[in-house]
Design an enzyme around this catalytic site. Structure first.
Site, PDB file in Angstrom:
ATOM      1  N   ARG A   1      -7.049   3.943  12.993  1.00 21.46           N
ATOM      2  CA  ARG A   1      -7.070   2.500  12.667  1.00 21.46           C
ATOM      3  C   ARG A   1      -6.789   1.632  13.903  1.00 21.46           C
ATOM      4  O   ARG A   1      -6.144   0.594  13.822  1.00 21.46           O
ATOM      5  CB  ARG A   1      -6.056   2.162  11.570  1.00 21.46           C
ATOM      6  CG  ARG A   1      -6.178   2.994  10.308  1.00 21.46           C
ATOM      7  CD  ARG A   1      -7.410   2.689   9.491  1.00 21.46           C
ATOM      8  NE  ARG A   1      -7.341   3.355   8.221  1.00 21.46           N
ATOM      9  CZ  ARG A   1      -7.921   4.523   7.941  1.00 21.46           C
ATOM     10  NH1 ARG A   1      -8.669   5.147   8.850  1.00 21.46           N
ATOM     11  NH2 ARG A   1      -7.797   5.076   6.750  1.00 21.46           N
TER      12      ARG A   1
ATOM     13  N   GLU B   1      -1.490  -2.672   8.739  1.00 24.06           N
ATOM     14  CA  GLU B   1      -2.855  -2.387   9.189  1.00 24.06           C
ATOM     15  C   GLU B   1      -3.674  -3.683   9.208  1.00 24.06           C
ATOM     16  O   GLU B   1      -4.524  -3.896  10.065  1.00 24.06           O
ATOM     17  CB  GLU B   1      -3.492  -1.369   8.233  1.00 24.06           C
ATOM     18  CG  GLU B   1      -4.918  -1.036   8.564  1.00 24.06           C
ATOM     19  CD  GLU B   1      -5.501   0.037   7.650  1.00 24.06           C
ATOM     20  OE1 GLU B   1      -4.895   1.108   7.503  1.00 24.06           O
ATOM     21  OE2 GLU B   1      -6.575  -0.216   7.084  1.00 24.06           O
TER      22      GLU B   1
ATOM     23  N   SER C   1      -5.782  -1.207   2.269  1.00 23.80           N
ATOM     24  CA  SER C   1      -4.443  -0.729   2.638  1.00 23.80           C
ATOM     25  C   SER C   1      -3.763  -1.777   3.512  1.00 23.80           C
ATOM     26  O   SER C   1      -4.300  -2.142   4.560  1.00 23.80           O
ATOM     27  CB  SER C   1      -4.543   0.573   3.429  1.00 23.80           C
ATOM     28  OG  SER C   1      -5.259   1.526   2.696  1.00 23.80           O
TER      29      SER C   1
END
Ligand code: FAD
Ligand code: NAP
Length: 338
Positions: free
Chosen positions: A164, A334, A238
């Site tokens: 990520r 994130e 998320s």
């Protein structure tokens, strides 16, 4: 090119935050982008680049000029015996590109079906799901440096794609606008079905002959059953990353919490399922005003209707603190926050 002033960004972000942009410039071609960037009046403007708005939490009105990237186009740029190279404009919807490739038998992206957002953001956090990451199909990208106004081609090694993460989220944050990405796909598929519930779903679907189309369908079914649909309830997927810890720490945690969910990585690291940690702290299904934690997946924070970005941030801080207190593990966000 289209320029709008004082425009609500609510329809342009999946969290559904009703913030306003002072100015929004929509770009459909690379050439008009370069012309516009070279106009003298633009030199003093600071820019914020918006794609599909599915990985951003707006916490305030946007004084920067919002550059809405809608550069279209998908083309085959090269072909080899085993591979095909597809170049897509940054404004192409990611899922439609995946299905375009699946329908033609070009393999590699099928596990990434139904991820919201656009091509241009796909390298930003090296999008990933079900055991596949963008880096597995990435060939190169084109980007324009916002100040030097020059096109730069980035190869895989230049992008520093990690879990990520990418160079565009870190060292080069805010410096480049990605205008196209070229992907290298396989003519002979290598099936990835060992992750999460894919195998189980394929069995439930009664699939006898495995194909990339079947995998894409399985992934879509699982996602639809588990994840909140942003058209129904605001979210950006998320909210936190899955934390990576040292293996010895994992063994210590396992002694205290035998059910803890972790996956062993290389170099004696273990990835913990952040959703499990959050659930254990009692947050799953929690709601305060319109800010909440999704009832099926605790990793996803939601806006039930009119939550402000600050309320989502406050909730995320409470979650981070409680996970730290219970497990000694620090969660990182994130989602990009503006
Ligand atoms: P945006 O939200 O518009 O932008 C994200 C960031 O990238 C911002 O900082 C923006 O400034 C920057 N940016 C956007 N376009 C450009 C460009 N052309 N050039 C330079 N910078 C740019 N992510 C995953 O990795 N895996 C998943 O499985 C996944 N599932 C999701 C499920 C749901 C229901 C939702 C809502 C989100 C999910 N996400 C997932 C997160 C998100 O969809 C991806 O990160 C996606 O790539 C974001 O694309 P976007 O176009 O919406 O980016
Ligand atoms: P899940 O299948 O319930 O799994 C929970 C977590 O365990 C996932 O986060 C995944 O990590 C990890 N995991 C599962 N099987 C694994 C394996 N065989 N090896 C290593 N790690 C494994 O997760 P989910 O919430 O339904 O999501 C499914 C997939 O979609 C995951 O890959 C997830 O990352 C992705 N997804 C991402 C977002 C986002 O916004 N980033 C949103 C929704 C779904 P990883 O996350 O590292 O894969």
């Amino acid at each position: 090119m289209n320029i709008q002033y004082n425009i609500s960004l609510r329809p342009f972000n999946t969290f559904g935050m009703d913030v306003h942009a002072r100015k929004m410039v929509t770009i459909e071609h690379e050439a008009e982008l370069l012309t516009w960037l070279n106009e003298s009046s633009v030199h003093d403007e600071t820019l914020f680049i918006l794609g599909g708005g599915s990985n951003i939490l707006f916490t305030r009105d946007i004084e920067d000029t919002v550059l809405h990237n809608k550069i279209a186009g998908v083309e085959v740029v090269n072909e080899e015996e085993d591979h095909i190279y597809i170049k897509a404009g940054a404004g192409v919807n990611w899922h439609s590109l995946v299905m375009h490739c699946v329908e033609r038998g070009w393999a590699g992206m099928e596990n990434l079906a139904l991820i919201p957002g656009n091509v241009g953001a796909s390298p930003m956090q090296n999008i990933g799901a079900y055991g596949v990451e963008l880096k597995d199909v990435f060939h190169e990208l084109e980007a324009i440096h916002l100040h030097q106004k020059e096109k730069v081609v980035f190869q895989l090694k230049d992008c520093e794609l990690g879990y990520r993460e990418s160079v565009f989220k870190n060292k080069y944050k805010g410096q480049f606008i990605i205008t196209s990405v070229t992907y290298k796909l396989n003519k002979k598929p290598v099936y990835q079905t060992g992750y999460g519930a894919i195998q189980q779903e394929l069995e439930r679907m009664g699939v006898k002959d495995l194909s990339i189309a079947a995998i894409a369908q399985a992934v879509m079914q699982i996602r639809r059953s588990k994840l909140p649909d942003p058209s129904q309830i605001g979210n950006a997927g998320s909210f936190f990353k899955n934390p990576e810890i040292e293996k010895y720490q994992y063994i210590q945690l396992q002694a205290l919490f035998p059910q803890i969910v972790g996956y062993v990585l290389a170099q004696d690291k273990v990835k913990l399922a952040a959703g499990w940690l959050i659930e254990q702290c009692g947050w799953k299904g929690f709601r305060k005003g319109d800010a909440g934690c999704h009832e099926k997946q605790a990793l996803v924070l939601v806006n039930h209707a009119h939550a402000q970005g600050a309320e989502i941030i406050a909730l995320s801080q409470e979650i981070i603190a409680s996970v730290k207190e219970k497990f000694g593990v620090r969660l990182e966000r994130e989602v990009n926050v503006y």
